[in-house]
Design an enzyme around this catalytic site. Sequence first.
Site, mmCIF file in Angstrom:
data_model
loop_
_atom_site.group_PDB
_atom_site.id
_atom_site.type_symbol
_atom_site.label_atom_id
_atom_site.label_comp_id
_atom_site.label_asym_id
_atom_site.label_seq_id
_atom_site.Cartn_x
_atom_site.Cartn_y
_atom_site.Cartn_z
ATOM 1 N N ASN A 18 0.857 -1.196 0.000
ATOM 2 C CA ASN A 18 0.000 0.000 0.000
ATOM 3 C C ASN A 18 0.891 1.245 0.000
ATOM 4 O O ASN A 18 2.114 1.134 0.018
ATOM 5 C CB ASN A 18 -0.965 -0.021 1.194
ATOM 6 C CG ASN A 18 -0.231 -0.029 2.525
ATOM 7 O OD1 ASN A 18 0.477 0.917 2.856
ATOM 8 N ND2 ASN A 18 -0.385 -1.105 3.281
ATOM 9 N N ALA A 63 1.313 1.603 11.746
ATOM 10 C CA ALA A 63 1.578 0.913 10.476
ATOM 11 C C ALA A 63 0.285 0.704 9.696
ATOM 12 O O ALA A 63 -0.776 0.506 10.284
ATOM 13 C CB ALA A 63 2.233 -0.440 10.754
ATOM 14 N N ASP A 117 -4.419 -5.915 5.122
ATOM 15 C CA ASP A 117 -5.517 -6.676 5.734
ATOM 16 C C ASP A 117 -5.455 -8.153 5.364
ATOM 17 O O ASP A 117 -5.863 -8.998 6.140
ATOM 18 C CB ASP A 117 -6.855 -6.080 5.290
ATOM 19 C CG ASP A 117 -7.058 -4.699 5.888
ATOM 20 O OD1 ASP A 117 -6.941 -4.582 7.126
ATOM 21 O OD2 ASP A 117 -7.286 -3.740 5.128
ATOM 22 N N LYS A 167 8.718 -18.314 -9.176
ATOM 23 C CA LYS A 167 7.954 -17.210 -9.776
ATOM 24 C C LYS A 167 6.802 -17.781 -10.624
ATOM 25 O O LYS A 167 7.007 -18.751 -11.368
ATOM 26 C CB LYS A 167 8.908 -16.387 -10.650
ATOM 27 C CG LYS A 167 8.262 -15.180 -11.270
ATOM 28 C CD LYS A 167 9.213 -14.470 -12.216
ATOM 29 C CE LYS A 167 8.469 -13.442 -13.035
ATOM 30 N NZ LYS A 167 9.235 -12.991 -14.183
ATOM 31 N N PRO A 215 -3.279 -11.272 10.802
ATOM 32 C CA PRO A 215 -3.570 -10.989 12.214
ATOM 33 C C PRO A 215 -3.691 -9.486 12.428
ATOM 34 O O PRO A 215 -3.017 -8.703 11.755
ATOM 35 C CB PRO A 215 -2.335 -11.544 12.950
ATOM 36 C CG PRO A 215 -1.263 -11.598 11.922
ATOM 37 C CD PRO A 215 -1.943 -11.845 10.601
ATOM 38 N N ASP A 216 -4.562 -9.102 13.347
ATOM 39 C CA ASP A 216 -4.712 -7.681 13.679
ATOM 40 C C ASP A 216 -3.756 -7.378 14.834
ATOM 41 O O ASP A 216 -3.991 -7.785 15.975
ATOM 42 C CB ASP A 216 -6.163 -7.374 14.066
ATOM 43 C CG ASP A 216 -6.406 -5.875 14.163
ATOM 44 O OD1 ASP A 216 -5.545 -5.170 14.737
ATOM 45 O OD2 ASP A 216 -7.433 -5.406 13.651
ATOM 46 N N PHE A 248 -4.548 3.779 14.881
ATOM 47 C CA PHE A 248 -4.877 4.800 13.891
ATOM 48 C C PHE A 248 -6.127 4.371 13.128
ATOM 49 O O PHE A 248 -6.374 3.178 12.960
ATOM 50 C CB PHE A 248 -3.717 4.998 12.899
ATOM 51 C CG PHE A 248 -2.712 6.009 13.363
ATOM 52 C CD1 PHE A 248 -1.900 5.732 14.464
ATOM 53 C CD2 PHE A 248 -2.577 7.233 12.727
ATOM 54 C CE1 PHE A 248 -0.982 6.661 14.911
ATOM 55 C CE2 PHE A 248 -1.659 8.172 13.158
ATOM 56 C CZ PHE A 248 -0.861 7.891 14.256
ATOM 57 N N LYS A 256 -14.059 2.474 16.164
ATOM 58 C CA LYS A 256 -12.852 1.624 16.052
ATOM 59 C C LYS A 256 -12.161 1.481 17.400
ATOM 60 O O LYS A 256 -11.630 0.417 17.719
ATOM 61 C CB LYS A 256 -11.888 2.217 15.014
ATOM 62 C CG LYS A 256 -10.744 1.285 14.684
ATOM 63 C CD LYS A 256 -10.015 1.672 13.424
ATOM 64 C CE LYS A 256 -10.860 1.423 12.197
ATOM 65 N NZ LYS A 256 -10.172 1.661 10.946
ATOM 66 N N LYS A 314 -11.472 -2.302 18.545
ATOM 67 C CA LYS A 314 -10.104 -2.830 18.660
ATOM 68 C C LYS A 314 -9.682 -3.039 20.118
ATOM 69 O O LYS A 314 -8.665 -3.650 20.384
ATOM 70 C CB LYS A 314 -9.112 -1.863 18.006
ATOM 71 C CG LYS A 314 -9.370 -1.622 16.517
ATOM 72 C CD LYS A 314 -8.539 -2.546 15.667
ATOM 73 C CE LYS A 314 -8.651 -2.145 14.204
ATOM 74 N NZ LYS A 314 -7.792 -2.965 13.359
HETATM 75 O O1 C5P Z 1 -8.793 -2.119 10.871
HETATM 76 P P1 C5P Z 1 -7.985 -0.962 10.377
HETATM 77 O O2 C5P Z 1 -6.934 -1.348 9.396
HETATM 78 O O3 C5P Z 1 -8.822 0.172 9.877
HETATM 79 O O4 C5P Z 1 -7.268 -0.415 11.688
HETATM 80 C C1 C5P Z 1 -6.211 0.499 11.640
HETATM 81 C C2 C5P Z 1 -5.397 0.384 12.904
HETATM 82 O O5 C5P Z 1 -5.177 -0.985 13.211
HETATM 83 C C3 C5P Z 1 -4.032 0.970 12.759
HETATM 84 O O6 C5P Z 1 -3.608 1.392 14.029
HETATM 85 C C4 C5P Z 1 -3.195 -0.188 12.267
HETATM 86 O O7 C5P Z 1 -1.826 -0.021 12.606
HETATM 87 C C5 C5P Z 1 -3.820 -1.326 13.029
HETATM 88 N N1 C5P Z 1 -3.816 -2.620 12.334
HETATM 89 C C6 C5P Z 1 -2.983 -3.615 12.783
HETATM 90 N N2 C5P Z 1 -2.995 -4.841 12.191
HETATM 91 C C7 C5P Z 1 -3.806 -5.082 11.146
HETATM 92 C C8 C5P Z 1 -4.654 -4.068 10.671
HETATM 93 C C9 C5P Z 1 -4.636 -2.849 11.283
HETATM 94 O O8 C5P Z 1 -2.235 -3.387 13.735
HETATM 95 N N3 C5P Z 1 -3.786 -6.271 10.571
#
Ligand code: C5P
Length: 402
Positions: free
Chosen positions: A210, A274, A278, A288, A306-307, A326, A340, A344
Site C-alpha cells: 500500500n 503501520a 488486511d 515465480k 492478524p490484527d 490509527f 474503532k 479494537k
Molecule cells: O482495521 P484498520 O486497518 O482500519 O485499523 C487500523 C489500525 O489498526 C491501525 O492502528 C493499524 O496499525 C492497526 N492494524 C494492525 N494490524 C492489522 C490491521 C490494522 O495493527 N492487521
Amino acid sequence: MNLAGKRILLIVGGGIAAYKVLELIRLLRKAQASVSTVLTAAAQHFVTPLAVQALTESRVYTDLFSLTDENEMGHIQLSRAADLLVVAPATANLLARMAAGLADDLATTVLLATDKPVLVAPAMNVRMWQHAATQTNVALLARRGVAFVGPDEGPMACNEHGPGRLAEPQAILEAIAAALTAPRPLAGRHILVTSGPTHEPIDPVRYIANRSSGRQGHAIAAALAHLGARVTLVSGPVAIPDPAGVAVRHVETAEQMLAACSASLPADAAICAAAVADWRVTGTTAAKIKKVPGAPPPALALTTNPDILATLAAPGPSRPLLVVGFAAETENLDANAIAKRVRKGCDWIVGNDVSGDVMGGEANEVHLVTESGVLAWPRLPKEEVARRLAMQVADHFAGRAR
Ligand code: C5P
C-alpha cells in the site's frame, strides 16, 4: 550558565585534543557543575590525573581497574551517580569500542553499564573520521540515542585540514547544558511503535503493498525518543532512514510485524501507526508464477492477516498500559474512529483524514479520540502531529508509577 547541582561524568579518551578538556572542566566548574573523571590509559599520556583532579576538585578514576576503584565505587555506581556522561575527546578507537559494546576498560565498562544520556565529542585525524568504519559507528551510536557535538573543521595537529578537530570547550559546554535541560518526561518508559506498510508476497518477486511511507510512524518514534522514552520501532519496508535514538526492527509482512512486536514486549505503550495489509496471499509459491501466453491470469486466494493492534490491546499480563491505534478514514472521521476504539479494544485512536495527499505526504490532519472525548488538531506537518501525540503520551504517564 548555571549547572549547579548537575553531575557530569567526563570520560577522557587518548588524543592530542585531550589537553582541551582542562579548559572544558574549568568552564563546567565555573558553571557550578560537579565533575568526576575517568581517564583511559591512552588519555594519561596527554593529561595527568593530578592536573584533572586539581581542576575538578574530585576523584579521578583511571582505567587501571584497580581494586580500590572498584571497591570505592563500582562502574555501575559511577554512572548512576551522574546526570550525563560526556566522552571528550572520543577517538576513533573509543567510538569503535562503544559501538561494538566492548567493556575492556573502566571507560567502556561504564559506558556499557549506563542508562544515562551520553554526549560524545569526537576528535581524530580527518581521514580516520571520514573512514566508513568510523562513520558507521557514529551512525549506529546516534541511532542508539548518543548525542554528538562536533567534530569541527580546521587545521589539525597532524598537519591536515578538515573535519576531525574537537569541538571548542564552549560549544561542548553548551551541548552539555542542552543535553541536561532537555525535558525527558518519558525517561524509563519503553514504547513500541509500528510504522510503514507491510509487503505480502504473491511469489518470490511480486507482492501486495500500500502507499504508506512510514513518515508519520517514524516521526512518532523520534518524538517519543526525544522525550526520553526507549523506543522500539517495528517498521515495514520504507524508503526513509531509521530515526535517531530508536531501536528499529525491519520486517516485511504482517505476520513478521506481529512476531517482532510480541518479541519486543513488555512495553509501557504501543502505538500502531503501520498500514498493515488486511490480507495475505495463501499458497505462495517458491518459484515465480509464469506468465503463460494466452492463459487466463492466476486467481489469488487471500486470507486475513492478524490484527496487531487488537492483539496488543487484548487484556492480559503483557498488555501495554496504553495502546494507541490509527483510523485512516475518508468520511465520518470521528464516528468511525470512536467505533474503532471500542472494536479494537485500544485506549486511544488517532483518526486521520486520508482524503487528499496524506498517504506519503508531508502533512496530516488528525483527531485524537480518547475515553474522554475528541481532540481535533488542524492540518499540521507530520513531525508536529508526532510531537503533540508524544506530549499527550507524556501527560498520560505523568505521575504514574513505573
Ligand atoms: O482495521 P484498520 O486497518 O482500519 O485499523 C487500523 C489500525 O489498526 C491501525 O492502528 C493499524 O496499525 C492497526 N492494524 C494492525 N494490524 C492489522 C490491521 C490494522 O495493527 N492487521
